[in-house]
Motif scaffolding. Structure first.
Motif, mmCIF file in Angstrom:
data_model
loop_
_atom_site.group_PDB
_atom_site.id
_atom_site.type_symbol
_atom_site.label_atom_id
_atom_site.label_comp_id
_atom_site.label_asym_id
_atom_site.label_seq_id
_atom_site.Cartn_x
_atom_site.Cartn_y
_atom_site.Cartn_z
ATOM 1 N N VAL A 54 0.835 -1.199 0.000
ATOM 2 C CA VAL A 54 0.000 0.000 0.000
ATOM 3 C C VAL A 54 0.873 1.255 0.000
ATOM 4 C CG1 VAL A 54 -1.628 1.353 1.376
ATOM 5 C CG2 VAL A 54 -2.003 -1.096 1.055
ATOM 6 N N ASN A 55 1.947 1.250 0.779
ATOM 7 C CA ASN A 55 2.827 2.415 0.829
ATOM 8 C C ASN A 55 3.514 2.682 -0.510
ATOM 9 O OD1 ASN A 55 2.217 2.897 3.512
ATOM 10 N ND2 ASN A 55 3.965 1.739 4.291
ATOM 11 N N ALA A 56 3.648 1.639 -1.337
ATOM 12 C CA ALA A 56 4.314 1.788 -2.632
ATOM 13 C C ALA A 56 3.352 2.202 -3.748
ATOM 14 C CB ALA A 56 5.003 0.473 -3.015
ATOM 15 N N MET A 57 2.061 2.269 -3.438
ATOM 16 C CA MET A 57 1.096 2.666 -4.461
ATOM 17 C C MET A 57 1.293 4.130 -4.830
ATOM 18 S SD MET A 57 -2.431 0.838 -3.121
ATOM 19 C CE MET A 57 -2.517 -0.944 -2.892
ATOM 20 N N PRO A 58 1.080 4.474 -6.111
ATOM 21 C CA PRO A 58 1.244 5.871 -6.538
ATOM 22 C C PRO A 58 0.095 6.733 -6.045
ATOM 23 C CG PRO A 58 0.379 4.559 -8.334
ATOM 24 C CD PRO A 58 0.676 3.590 -7.223
ATOM 25 N N GLY A 59 0.313 8.066 -6.076
ATOM 26 C CA GLY A 59 -0.774 8.969 -5.715
ATOM 27 C C GLY A 59 -1.933 8.816 -6.678
ATOM 28 N N TYR A 60 -1.618 8.888 -7.972
ATOM 29 C CA TYR A 60 -2.644 8.730 -9.004
ATOM 30 C C TYR A 60 -2.036 7.980 -10.181
ATOM 31 C CZ TYR A 60 -5.032 12.427 -6.441
ATOM 32 O OH TYR A 60 -5.621 13.170 -5.455
ATOM 33 N N CYS A 61 -2.826 7.109 -10.773
ATOM 34 C CA CYS A 61 -2.439 6.453 -12.019
ATOM 35 C C CYS A 61 -3.659 6.473 -12.923
ATOM 36 C CB CYS A 61 -1.972 5.022 -11.773
ATOM 37 S SG CYS A 61 -1.319 4.200 -13.252
ATOM 38 N N ILE A 62 -3.535 7.099 -14.095
ATOM 39 C CA ILE A 62 -4.657 7.221 -15.024
ATOM 40 C C ILE A 62 -4.441 6.263 -16.185
ATOM 41 C CG2 ILE A 62 -5.910 8.760 -16.578
ATOM 42 C CD1 ILE A 62 -5.180 11.078 -14.811
ATOM 43 N N THR A 63 -5.396 5.384 -16.411
ATOM 44 C CA THR A 63 -5.329 4.445 -17.527
ATOM 45 C C THR A 63 -5.522 5.190 -18.835
ATOM 46 O OG1 THR A 63 -6.268 2.723 -16.121
ATOM 47 C CG2 THR A 63 -6.307 2.337 -18.479
ATOM 48 N N ILE A 64 -4.664 4.895 -19.827
ATOM 49 C CA ILE A 64 -4.727 5.631 -21.088
ATOM 50 C C ILE A 64 -4.946 4.724 -22.294
ATOM 51 C CG2 ILE A 64 -3.350 7.577 -20.263
ATOM 52 C CD1 ILE A 64 -0.917 6.313 -21.630
ATOM 53 N N SER A 65 -5.139 3.416 -22.058
ATOM 54 C CA SER A 65 -5.413 2.530 -23.185
ATOM 55 C C SER A 65 -6.136 1.288 -22.685
ATOM 56 C CB SER A 65 -4.120 2.119 -23.901
ATOM 57 O OG SER A 65 -3.427 1.140 -23.158
ATOM 58 N N SER A 66 -6.730 0.540 -23.617
ATOM 59 C CA SER A 66 -7.470 -0.670 -23.252
ATOM 60 C C SER A 66 -6.546 -1.802 -22.827
ATOM 61 C CB SER A 66 -8.327 -1.129 -24.441
ATOM 62 O OG SER A 66 -7.499 -1.403 -25.560
ATOM 63 N N THR A 67 -5.244 -1.644 -23.004
ATOM 64 C CA THR A 67 -4.286 -2.665 -22.575
ATOM 65 C C THR A 67 -3.828 -2.463 -21.142
ATOM 66 O OG1 THR A 67 -2.381 -1.408 -23.379
ATOM 67 C CG2 THR A 67 -3.456 -2.888 -24.949
ATOM 68 N N GLY A 68 -4.309 -1.410 -20.475
ATOM 69 C CA GLY A 68 -3.919 -1.145 -19.099
ATOM 70 C C GLY A 68 -2.716 -0.240 -18.962
ATOM 71 N N GLU A 69 -2.203 0.275 -20.067
ATOM 72 C CA GLU A 69 -1.099 1.234 -19.976
ATOM 73 C C GLU A 69 -1.587 2.487 -19.258
ATOM 74 O OE1 GLU A 69 2.157 3.428 -22.941
ATOM 75 O OE2 GLU A 69 0.419 2.385 -23.764
ATOM 76 N N GLY A 70 -0.712 3.067 -18.438
ATOM 77 C CA GLY A 70 -1.147 4.222 -17.654
ATOM 78 C C GLY A 70 -0.045 5.238 -17.467
ATOM 79 N N VAL A 71 -0.423 6.349 -16.850
ATOM 80 C CA VAL A 71 0.539 7.403 -16.528
ATOM 81 C C VAL A 71 0.392 7.732 -15.047
ATOM 82 C CG1 VAL A 71 -1.100 9.197 -17.281
ATOM 83 C CG2 VAL A 71 1.330 9.739 -17.100
ATOM 84 N N VAL A 72 1.526 7.777 -14.316
ATOM 85 C CA VAL A 72 1.545 8.046 -12.876
ATOM 86 C C VAL A 72 1.724 9.545 -12.658
ATOM 87 C CG1 VAL A 72 2.792 7.654 -10.719
ATOM 88 C CG2 VAL A 72 2.435 5.769 -12.326
ATOM 89 N N LEU A 73 0.879 10.107 -11.774
ATOM 90 C CA LEU A 73 0.878 11.553 -11.545
ATOM 91 C C LEU A 73 0.808 11.862 -10.054
ATOM 92 C CD1 LEU A 73 -1.793 12.443 -14.265
ATOM 93 C CD2 LEU A 73 0.669 12.795 -14.475
ATOM 94 N N ASP A 74 1.305 13.059 -9.661
ATOM 95 C CA ASP A 74 1.145 13.516 -8.269
ATOM 96 C C ASP A 74 -0.246 14.063 -8.025
ATOM 97 O OD1 ASP A 74 3.719 13.214 -8.594
ATOM 98 O OD2 ASP A 74 4.357 15.250 -8.317
ATOM 99 N N ARG A 75 -0.868 14.587 -9.077
ATOM 100 C CA ARG A 75 -2.204 15.152 -8.957
ATOM 101 C C ARG A 75 -2.947 14.910 -10.266
ATOM 102 N NH1 ARG A 75 -2.782 19.810 -11.816
ATOM 103 N NH2 ARG A 75 -0.864 20.673 -12.727
#
Length: 238
Positions: A54-75
């Motif tokens: 849980v401590n290693a989870m990112p603040g935010y991760c937004i999925t950007i494709s149907s394959t599960g690719e995402g982008v990690v963000l602070d906000r």
């Protein structure tokens, strides 16, 4: 989560048992069900491995494709690159008519647009029609209008094939100017791919029972601007 109006792992009210593919509940290496279980194990069992996860989870991760690719963000970005929406006539008597307005065209492969778009939408009556007589049937109104707006992707070379981003549709109701947030989106574009604003008088299946209530108002004018959270070409997680 990249399919709007349907809960992860569940059924939508309209879809009648539709369950999303697993990759739509994943953002890079993080999967929604596994993250939920780890959180409960950490909070309820005080499991050291779960706490570390849980401590290693990112603040935010937004999925950007149907394959599960995402982008990690602070906000989560809100608003962004401005695009004008010129005055556009939207027919209210043609339920399937879409009025696409080009907003943004990617100039590089891998361009990410992710976050919460904002918009200023003005709805105007272009016709100097008199009001309807008194004693109207129940539900008929002379001073009410609404449209539905959504963001869609058209791929380079295929401008007529529009894909509504995240299945997100937003109703905008009433004459005048409205400042709103649109549904959150996440998409990775190739060079030449375009994001359009779609404006229509109906939205199925999200709002199946909403139709205009003024039979003497065949069209409205829609104008304004949309602000898109364009992140550019950024590092992603898979």
């Amino acid at each position: 989560y990249n399919i709007g109006h349907v809960l992860p792992g569940g059924a939508g009210l309209i879809s009648g048992g539709f369950s999303a593919p697993a990759d739509f509940a994943r953002c890079g290496p993080w999967e929604a069900g596994a993250m939920s279980l780890a959180w409960f194990d950490a909070k309820l069992k005080q499991d050291p491995m779960a706490i570390s996860e849980v401590n290693a989870m990112p603040g935010y991760c937004i999925t950007i494709s149907s394959t599960g690719e995402g982008v990690v963000l602070d906000r989560v970005p809100t608003g962004g690159a401005n695009a004008d929406v010129p005055k556009t006539a939207v027919p209210l008597l043609a339920p399937v008519a879409l009025t696409p307005v080009p907003l943004y065209t990617a100039d590089k492969d891998g361009t990410v647009v992710a976050g919460i778009p904002t918009a200023t939408i003005t709805i105007e009556n272009p016709l100097p029609l008199p009001g309807l007589p008194e004693g109207l049937p129940l539900g008929v109104s002379t001073d009410d209008a609404f449209v539905f707006v959504a963001l869609a992707r058209s791929r380079a070379g295929l401008p007529s094939q529009l894909e509504t981003l995240g299945d997100q549709v937003m109703p905008v109701r009433g004459f005048g100017t409205h400042s709103i947030e649109l549904g959150g989106i996440g998409v990775k574009l190739n060079a030449g791919d375009r994001i359009d604003l779609l404006v229509t008088m109906s939205a199925l299946p999200q709002f199946p029972l909403l139709i205009p209530r003024n039979p003497l108002l065949p069209v409205v004018n829609v104008s304004g601007s949309v602000q898109l959270p364009v992140l550019g070409v950024v590092e992603t997680v898979k």
